[in-house]
Design a protein around this motif. Structure first.
Motif, short mmCIF file in Angstrom:
data_model
loop_
_atom_site.label_atom_id
_atom_site.label_comp_id
_atom_site.label_asym_id
_atom_site.label_seq_id
_atom_site.Cartn_x
_atom_site.Cartn_y
_atom_site.Cartn_z
N TYR A 1 0.47 -1.41 0.06
CA TYR A 1 0.13 0.26 -0.11
C TYR A 1 1.02 0.93 -0.04
N VAL A 2 0.46 2.21 -0.97
CA VAL A 2 1.19 3.74 -1.05
C VAL A 2 0.85 4.54 -0.70
N GLY A 3 0.86 5.46 0.14
CA GLY A 3 0.01 6.47 0.60
C GLY A 3 0.47 7.69 0.59
N ASN A 4 -0.36 8.69 0.78
CA ASN A 4 0.70 10.57 0.80
C ASN A 4 0.75 11.01 -0.61
N LEU A 5 0.05 9.80 -1.82
CA LEU A 5 0.57 10.38 -2.82
C LEU A 5 -0.32 11.55 -4.18
N ALA A 6 0.50 12.64 -4.50
CA ALA A 6 -0.07 13.71 -4.89
C ALA A 6 -0.57 13.75 -6.11
N LEU A 7 -1.43 14.02 -6.49
CA LEU A 7 -2.90 13.87 -6.53
C LEU A 7 -2.60 14.05 -8.57
N ASP A 8 -1.22 14.18 -9.05
CA ASP A 8 -0.90 13.55 -10.50
C ASP A 8 -0.27 13.24 -11.07
N THR A 9 0.05 12.54 -9.56
CA THR A 9 0.37 10.81 -9.69
C THR A 9 0.39 9.76 -11.14
N ASN A 10 0.68 9.02 -11.78
CA ASN A 10 0.04 7.48 -12.48
C ASN A 10 1.35 6.67 -12.79
N ASP A 11 0.40 5.83 -12.88
CA ASP A 11 0.73 3.75 -12.75
C ASP A 11 2.12 4.50 -13.77
N ASP A 12 2.69 5.32 -14.65
CA ASP A 12 3.51 4.44 -15.41
C ASP A 12 4.72 5.15 -14.00
N THR B 1 -5.25 9.56 -4.21
CA THR B 1 -3.74 9.46 -3.43
C THR B 1 -3.55 8.83 -2.68
N TYR B 2 -3.74 7.22 -3.28
CA TYR B 2 -2.91 5.85 -2.74
C TYR B 2 -3.10 5.15 -3.80
N ALA B 3 -2.07 3.79 -3.76
CA ALA B 3 -1.84 2.86 -5.03
C ALA B 3 -1.93 1.69 -4.10
N PHE B 4 -1.24 0.31 -4.78
CA PHE B 4 -1.33 -0.63 -4.56
C PHE B 4 0.02 -0.88 -6.08
#
Length: 365
Positions: free
Chosen positions: A6-17, A37-40
């Motif tokens: 789990y990856v948290g506190n991401l910037a809103l413009d973060t993308n998969d690549d 703002t989060y990802a797996f």
């Protein structure tokens, strides 16, 4: 064996690549899915995942401190996922973009996939098919959002089906309308319901004073990292939202026990910060005043508040009496079409507030 992070506190413009490029430095990345703002991030081996955690957890990215930790409810590659739940959201105004709708729907759980349907209503409104990580999350979304106001219209939300990709799909199930390259997932119906996981994760959303955010995160993210390791909950501090606001939202995701434990730890951190900044012991305040506390503020969707209050306010009064706290709920008049959450404010010692939170959360779930 793969390892999901789990990856948290991401910037809103973060993308998969961009996220894949960052994590690929530490091993073979199998899958990346950014959810606002989060990802797996799924690594090929647990060793790769541990390497990424040691290197990236607590690092600063812009104004945020990155949270990287094992996902306790892992999002596996599509061929290995367990039952997922799908809902249909109708009466969505045509001018609404998916990120706006997603931000609202994500309060019910982890969204794996979304697609507009080919159906268009006579009003010009649209419908969306939304797939949640678990059946429970999908059902929670129906309870939480059906007939609620969104952009001045009432959403219609209904449960469509439970999905089990391990079952070979029939040809007409291989593709949802609207996207030829969508993930291919088979469908199952109610016969699978009895096998739902007993380890479902629940979101707990609270408000904290903006001037306490630094204490909760800690230097280089050390405090929030220890908090998540201790409680096994995922904690996202939404400090970029509502610039200048006096309070910031914190989303806690995990089991019932881990959420409540993380909430108590946040209360303890805020209390310690108050003690440190007021000179509580140095000024002799401990001899004449009880320990300082910050009220616990829980965010609850308006549709769920009725079950908390109970007939004639009985349930809420009972919780307050049994836990030794004072509990108030913000008025419906303060709601807006863009924010249907009401604030449940609990006052008392942090131990008593924690007891009240457990009872309140149990009723809201």
């Amino acid at each position: 064996m793969t390892q999901t992070l789990y990856v948290g506190n991401l910037a809103l413009d973060t993308n998969d690549d961009s996220l894949e490029r960052l994590f690929a430095q530490y091993g073979t990345v199998v899958d990346v899915t950014v959810k606002g703002t989060y990802a797996f991030v799924v690594f090929e081996t647990p060793e790769d995942g541990e390497r990424a955690i040691r290197s990236l957890n607590g690092t600063e990215t812009g104004d945020s401190v990155l949270i990287v930790q094992p996902s306790h409810q892992q999002r596996l590659p599509s061929s290995k996922r367990s039952a997922m739940g799908k809902i249909q959201v109708s009466s969505v105004p045509s001018y609404v973009e998916w990120p706006d709708l997603q931000e609202t729907l994500a309060a019910a759980g982890n969204i794996l996939q979304s697609e507009p349907t080919e159906e268009e209503m006579s009003t010009g409104d649209r419908s969306w098919l939304v797939v949640y990580e678990t059946v429970e999350q999908a059902e929670r979304a129906v309870i939480q959002f059906n007939q609620t106001q969104f952009r001045n219209v009432k959403l219609e939300v209904k449960f469509v089906e439970e999905m089990r990709p391990a079952t070979p799909p029939s040809p007409h199930q291989m593709q949802m309308p609207g996207h030829q390259n969508s993930h291919r997932m088979g469908a199952g119906m109610g016969a699978h319901r009895s096998s739902r996981s007993t380890h479902t994760e629940f979101p707990l959303r609270i408000l904290v004073p903006s001037d306490m955010v630094g204490a909760i995160i800690g230097r280089e993210g050390n405090t929030i990292r220890m908090l998540t390791q201790k409680t096994k909950a995922r904690v996202d501090v939404h400090r970029k939202e509502n610039p200048g606001a006096l309070e910031k939202a914190v989303t806690i995701l995990g089991t019932e026990e881990s959420c409540s434990s993380a909430c108590f730890e946040i209360l303890r951190i805020m209390q310690e910060e108050l003690i440190a900044t007021t000179g509580y012991y140095e000024n002799g305040l401990d001899k004449i005043h009880p320990l300082p506390t910050v009220p616990l503020k829980i965010l609850a969707h308006d549709d769920l508040v009725g079950r908390l209050i109970g007939r004639g306010g009985y349930s809420l009064k009972k919780i307050a009496a049994e836990t030794g706290t004072r509990i108030n709920i913000s008025k419906q008049a303060e709601l807006t079409p863009w924010n249907m959450e009401r604030t449940v404010t609990i006052a008392g010692s942090i131990e008593f507030c924690s007891r009240a939170e457990r009872e309140i959360s149990r009723r809201l779930r």
